[in-house]
Design a protein around this motif. Structure first.
Motif, mmCIF file in Angstrom:
data_model
loop_
_atom_site.group_PDB
_atom_site.id
_atom_site.type_symbol
_atom_site.label_atom_id
_atom_site.label_comp_id
_atom_site.label_asym_id
_atom_site.label_seq_id
_atom_site.Cartn_x
_atom_site.Cartn_y
_atom_site.Cartn_z
ATOM 1 N N PRO A 102 -10.084 -11.500 31.469
ATOM 2 C CA PRO A 102 -11.188 -10.605 31.816
ATOM 3 C C PRO A 102 -10.873 -9.153 31.496
ATOM 4 C CG PRO A 102 -9.992 -11.233 33.788
ATOM 5 C CD PRO A 102 -9.392 -12.037 32.662
ATOM 6 N N SER A 103 -11.912 -8.391 31.257
ATOM 7 C CA SER A 103 -11.751 -6.970 30.979
ATOM 8 C C SER A 103 -11.076 -6.273 32.154
ATOM 9 C CB SER A 103 -13.120 -6.340 30.711
ATOM 10 O OG SER A 103 -12.989 -4.956 30.467
ATOM 11 N N GLY A 104 -10.091 -5.435 31.866
ATOM 12 C CA GLY A 104 -9.399 -4.681 32.906
ATOM 13 C C GLY A 104 -8.307 -5.439 33.627
ATOM 14 N N ALA A 105 -7.989 -6.643 33.165
ATOM 15 C CA ALA A 105 -6.958 -7.448 33.823
ATOM 16 C C ALA A 105 -5.587 -6.784 33.723
ATOM 17 C CB ALA A 105 -6.905 -8.841 33.203
ATOM 18 N N ARG A 106 -4.752 -7.063 34.704
ATOM 19 C CA ARG A 106 -3.337 -6.692 34.660
ATOM 20 C C ARG A 106 -2.589 -7.950 34.219
ATOM 21 N NH1 ARG A 106 -1.821 -6.009 39.777
ATOM 22 N NH2 ARG A 106 -3.845 -6.589 40.640
ATOM 23 N N LEU A 107 -2.189 -7.974 32.958
ATOM 24 C CA LEU A 107 -1.688 -9.201 32.331
ATOM 25 C C LEU A 107 -0.173 -9.277 32.343
ATOM 26 C CD1 LEU A 107 -2.355 -11.768 30.540
ATOM 27 C CD2 LEU A 107 -1.878 -10.265 28.583
ATOM 28 N N ALA A 108 0.322 -10.469 32.690
ATOM 29 C CA ALA A 108 1.717 -10.822 32.456
ATOM 30 C C ALA A 108 1.730 -11.976 31.474
ATOM 31 C CB ALA A 108 2.404 -11.230 33.756
ATOM 32 N N ASP A 109 2.379 -11.799 30.336
ATOM 33 C CA ASP A 109 2.459 -12.836 29.309
ATOM 34 C C ASP A 109 3.864 -13.412 29.341
ATOM 35 O OD1 ASP A 109 1.762 -14.456 27.161
ATOM 36 O OD2 ASP A 109 2.441 -12.974 25.695
ATOM 37 N N VAL A 110 3.984 -14.607 29.888
ATOM 38 C CA VAL A 110 5.290 -15.231 30.101
ATOM 39 C C VAL A 110 5.668 -16.060 28.882
ATOM 40 C CG1 VAL A 110 6.602 -16.825 31.550
ATOM 41 C CG2 VAL A 110 4.917 -15.277 32.582
ATOM 42 N N GLY A 111 6.875 -15.850 28.392
ATOM 43 C CA GLY A 111 7.275 -16.494 27.149
ATOM 44 C C GLY A 111 6.515 -15.890 25.991
ATOM 45 N N THR A 112 6.498 -14.566 25.943
ATOM 46 C CA THR A 112 5.606 -13.836 25.034
ATOM 47 C C THR A 112 5.905 -14.063 23.561
ATOM 48 O OG1 THR A 112 4.557 -11.667 24.722
ATOM 49 C CG2 THR A 112 6.973 -11.710 24.919
ATOM 50 N N ASP A 113 7.156 -14.449 23.247
ATOM 51 C CA ASP A 113 7.563 -14.716 21.870
ATOM 52 C C ASP A 113 7.332 -13.484 21.000
ATOM 53 O OD1 ASP A 113 8.630 -16.145 19.788
ATOM 54 O OD2 ASP A 113 6.802 -17.250 19.344
ATOM 55 N N HIS A 114 6.348 -13.498 20.099
ATOM 56 C CA HIS A 114 6.115 -12.361 19.216
ATOM 57 C C HIS A 114 5.290 -11.253 19.865
ATOM 58 C CE1 HIS A 114 7.416 -15.431 16.434
ATOM 59 N NE2 HIS A 114 7.452 -14.568 15.447
ATOM 60 N N ILE A 133 -7.636 -4.838 27.912
ATOM 61 C CA ILE A 133 -6.767 -4.469 29.028
ATOM 62 C C ILE A 133 -6.109 -3.131 28.704
ATOM 63 C CG2 ILE A 133 -6.346 -6.882 29.643
ATOM 64 C CD1 ILE A 133 -3.592 -6.638 28.320
ATOM 65 N N THR A 134 -5.549 -2.481 29.737
ATOM 66 C CA THR A 134 -4.929 -1.170 29.537
ATOM 67 C C THR A 134 -3.410 -1.212 29.646
ATOM 68 O OG1 THR A 134 -5.184 -0.635 31.893
ATOM 69 C CG2 THR A 134 -6.973 0.011 30.401
ATOM 70 N N HIS A 135 -2.876 -2.306 30.183
ATOM 71 C CA HIS A 135 -1.422 -2.419 30.345
ATOM 72 C C HIS A 135 -1.042 -3.885 30.409
ATOM 73 C CE1 HIS A 135 2.554 -2.321 32.346
ATOM 74 N NE2 HIS A 135 2.706 -1.226 31.636
ATOM 75 N N ALA A 136 0.167 -4.211 29.956
ATOM 76 C CA ALA A 136 0.638 -5.590 29.993
ATOM 77 C C ALA A 136 2.141 -5.624 30.195
ATOM 78 C CB ALA A 136 0.277 -6.321 28.695
ATOM 79 N N VAL A 137 2.592 -6.708 30.814
ATOM 80 C CA VAL A 137 4.017 -6.992 30.934
ATOM 81 C C VAL A 137 4.295 -8.235 30.098
ATOM 82 C CG1 VAL A 137 5.924 -7.579 32.468
ATOM 83 C CG2 VAL A 137 4.107 -6.058 33.268
ATOM 84 N N ALA A 138 5.248 -8.113 29.199
ATOM 85 C CA ALA A 138 5.625 -9.232 28.342
ATOM 86 C C ALA A 138 7.037 -9.663 28.694
ATOM 87 C CB ALA A 138 5.551 -8.831 26.867
ATOM 88 N N SER A 139 7.214 -10.949 28.982
ATOM 89 C CA SER A 139 8.544 -11.433 29.346
ATOM 90 C C SER A 139 8.963 -12.580 28.453
ATOM 91 C CB SER A 139 8.570 -11.892 30.816
ATOM 92 O OG SER A 139 7.956 -13.149 30.975
ATOM 93 N N ASP A 140 10.270 -12.716 28.289
ATOM 94 C CA ASP A 140 10.813 -13.858 27.564
ATOM 95 C C ASP A 140 12.234 -14.099 28.052
ATOM 96 O OD1 ASP A 140 9.644 -15.270 24.771
ATOM 97 O OD2 ASP A 140 11.755 -15.658 25.214
ATOM 98 N N ILE A 141 12.653 -15.341 27.998
ATOM 99 C CA ILE A 141 13.983 -15.688 28.486
ATOM 100 C C ILE A 141 15.071 -15.340 27.475
ATOM 101 C CG2 ILE A 141 13.987 -18.060 27.595
ATOM 102 C CD1 ILE A 141 15.270 -18.893 30.297
#
Length: 237
Positions: A20-32, A45-53
Motif C-alpha cells: 500500500p501507498s505510504g507503507a513502512r516496508l521491511a524486505d526480508v531476504g532482499t537479495d538484489h 513508499i518513502t523508506h524501506a529496510v532491506a535485510s539479508d542473512i
C-alpha cells in the motif's frame, strides 16, 4: 533527479502491487534489493529496510539503491530474517524468493508480527501448502492470494495478517485461498495434482510404503481434480 527507471520481473511486480501507498516496508531476504528500490523510486513508499542473512547480496542491494538514486531512503541490515528489525520500523513485511519452510522459520522467530496489524506479503518458491497450513494454525489468516507467471512458472503471492482463521480444507492448503477466479487457477491446480501424484508414486515405490499417507495424498489429489472440474464448469478458463 535519477532518470534510470527500475523494471521488475512479474513475480516481484506482483508483490509490489500489493504494497500500500505510504507503507513502512521491511524486505526480508532482499537479495538484489530490487523490490524496495522500485517502490521508493516510484513514490509508493518513502523508506524501506532491506535485510539479508548474507553480506554479498546485501552489498548488491546497496549498489542497486545507489544506481537508482534511493540509497538515502534505504537501511540495510545483515541479519537472519527479522532479527535486526524493530517492530516500529515496518507495517508491511515482504518475504519472497525462498522455500515455505524457511519463511515459516522467519515468521516464527518474530512474535511481534502477531500484533499491530502487520501486513505480510509472502511468496514461497516451494512448500506453499506447508506455509498455508502453518499460517492458519499459528494465528494468522490469509487475506488474499494472487497467482503470477514468471519465466514459465506460476507463483503465488499471499497476503496474511494476524487473526483467527478457519481451518483450511485440503484444497485450500494445496491450491490457495480464494484463487478460484484467478485465470491461472486451473493450471496451478493441475500442477499441484501432478506433484501430489508423483509424491504418492514415489512413496509407493519405496520400502515399507506408508499406505495411509499414500491414501491421504491420493484423496487430496481427487479433491483437487473436483475443484478443477468445478472451475472449468464455471467458465473461469
Amino acid at each position: 533527479m535519477n532518470e534510470k527507471q527500475l523494471q521488475l520481473q512479474p513475480r516481484l511486480q506482483c508483490i509490489a502491487d500489493c504494497v500500500p501507498s505510504g507503507a513502512r516496508l521491511a524486505d526480508v531476504g532482499t537479495d538484489h534489493g530490487y523490490l524496495p528500490a522500485y517502490l521508493l523510486q516510484s513514490g509508493r513508499i518513502t523508506h524501506a529496510v532491506a535485510s539479508d542473512i548474507n553480506a554479498a547480496p546485501l552489498d548488491h542491494a546497496r549498489r542497486t539503491a545507489e544506481a537508482y538514486g534511493v540509497s538515502e531512503r534505504m537501511d540495510f541490515r545483515l541479519c537472519a530474517g527479522l532479527n535486526a528489525i524493530a517492530p516500529d520500523e515496518a507495517d508491511t513485511v515482504a518475504v519472497a524468493g525462498m522455500g515455505g519452510e524457511t519463511i515459516i522459520n522467519i515468521l516464527n522467530a518474530a512474535p511481534w508480527l502477531k500484533s499491530g496489524g502487520v501486513r505480510l506479503l509472502l511468496q514461497p518458491m516451494t512448500k506453499a501448502e506447508l506455509l498455508r497450513r502453518w499460517l492458519a494454525e499459528a494465528g494468522f489468516r490469509i487475506v488474499s492470494e494472487r497467482l503470477v507467471r514468471d519465466k514459465g512458472t506460476i507463483y503465488t503471492v499471499m497476503e496474511a495478517r494476524a487473526g483467527a482463521s478457519a481451518p483450511l480444507t485440503n484444497a485450500e492448503a494445496w491450491c490457495g485461498v480464494g484463487l478460484e477466479r484467478d485465470p491461472l487457477y486451473g493450471e496451478y491446480a493441475r500442477e499441484r495434482i501432478r506433484k501430489l501424484e508423483e509424491a504418492a508414486a514415489g512413496i509407493r515405490r519405496g520400502r515399507d510404503a506408508d499406505e495411509t499417507l499414500i491414501a491421504s495424498m491420493e484423496s487430496d489429489a481427487q479433491e483437487l481434480r473436483q475443484k478443477v472440474k468445478e472451475w472449468e464448469n464455471a467458465d473461469c478458463t
